[in-house]
Design an enzyme around this catalytic site. Structure first.
Site, PDB file in Angstrom:
ATOM      1  CE  LYS A   3      45.205  43.908 -33.165  1.00  0.00           C
ATOM      2  NZ  LYS A   3      46.435  43.553 -32.475  1.00  0.00           N
TER       3      LYS A   3
HETATM    4  O1  G3P Z   1      47.826  41.345 -30.556  1.00  0.00           O
HETATM    5  C1  G3P Z   1      46.950  40.977 -29.551  1.00  0.00           C
HETATM    6  C2  G3P Z   1      47.314  39.766 -28.783  1.00  0.00           C
HETATM    7  O2  G3P Z   1      47.862  38.772 -29.506  1.00  0.00           O
HETATM    8  C3  G3P Z   1      47.475  39.859 -27.331  1.00  0.00           C
HETATM    9  O3  G3P Z   1      48.119  38.773 -26.743  1.00  0.00           O
HETATM   10  O4  G3P Z   1      49.312  37.656 -24.907  1.00  0.00           O
HETATM   11  O5  G3P Z   1      48.587  40.061 -24.647  1.00  0.00           O
HETATM   12  O6  G3P Z   1      46.920  38.229 -24.616  1.00  0.00           O
HETATM   13  P1  G3P Z   1      48.246  38.663 -25.143  1.00  0.00           P
END
Ligand code: G3P
Length: 214
Positions: free
Chosen positions: A83
């Protein structure tokens, strides 16, 4: 539509996998930090549970450092996808990874043109963060619609991996738009299975089952 689970918690992955809901896994530094474990140890454990793409994020931001991390991850397990952040140095790393046969997931995508750049650089997956766009008063799902259209227009092979999913509506809308994958937190996976009519219906069936002679 493929479901990935967005977590650094191996227990959650085991539960969701047992329900048939895990085609792959995404992690990020914030999720791994919550686990309190070493990044490599968590990812190795995940690779033993799930036979699908497992995203492991680099922890550096210069091309040379990110490439060193990408090559290391690539040696750890064949299913690991590296990533990389959507910055110029990250795009350079995506291009080199593609040339070296290392699969990449380009993260922190917030605009259609960023997604276009990632595809041109040779990304395997693009991760648009829809919940974080909703958080700042934009409509994250509009970004997904635009990326799907652009990728279809030019037959890019990069898969659209909808990230920062916060609720079941995000999953349904992403599926309606034809996004390839949703990466979903375990809590949202559980919400997806719930319906009040299922619960009341089951309660009645259980009660009536007791009245059936055996
Ligand atoms: O993996 C990255 C992602 O899905 C982040 O989610 O909820 O931290 O914005 P969030």
């Amino acid at each position: 539509m493929k479901f990935f689970i967005d977590t650094g918690d191996v227990g959650e992955i085991r539960e969701a996998y047992a329900m048939g809901l895990v085609d792959g896994v995404t992690t990020n530094p914030s999720l791994i930090a919550k686990s309190g474990r070493k990044y490599r140890d968590v990812v190795v454990d995940i690779c033993e549970i799930v036979n699908g793409p497992i995203s492991a994020e680099v922890l550096t931001t210069s091309y040379d450092e990110m490439m060193a991390e990408a090559r290391d991850w690539h040696k750890v397990h064949k299913n690991i996808v590296v990533k990389l952040p959507l910055i110029p140095e990250g795009l350079k790393a995506v291009k080199t990874c593609a040339e070296e046969g290392i699969r990449t997931n380009v993260t922190l995508c917030f605009s259609p043109v960023q997604a276009l750049l990632a595809a041109k650089a040779g990304a395997s997956y693009i991760s648009p963060f829809i919940g974080r766009l909703d958080d700042v008063g934009e409509t994250g799902m509009e970004l997904i619609a635009k990326i799907v259209t652009i990728y279809n227009n030019y037959n890019f092979e990069t898969e659209v991996l909808v990230a920062s999913v916060r609720n079941p509506v995000h999953v349904v809308d992403a599926a309606m738009l034809g996004a390839d994958i949703c990466t979903i937190p375990f809590s949202v996976m559980l919400q997806l299975s719930k319906h009040p009519l299922t619960d009341t219906g089951l309660k009645k069936f259980v009660e009536d089952a007791k009245k059936i002679p055996r």
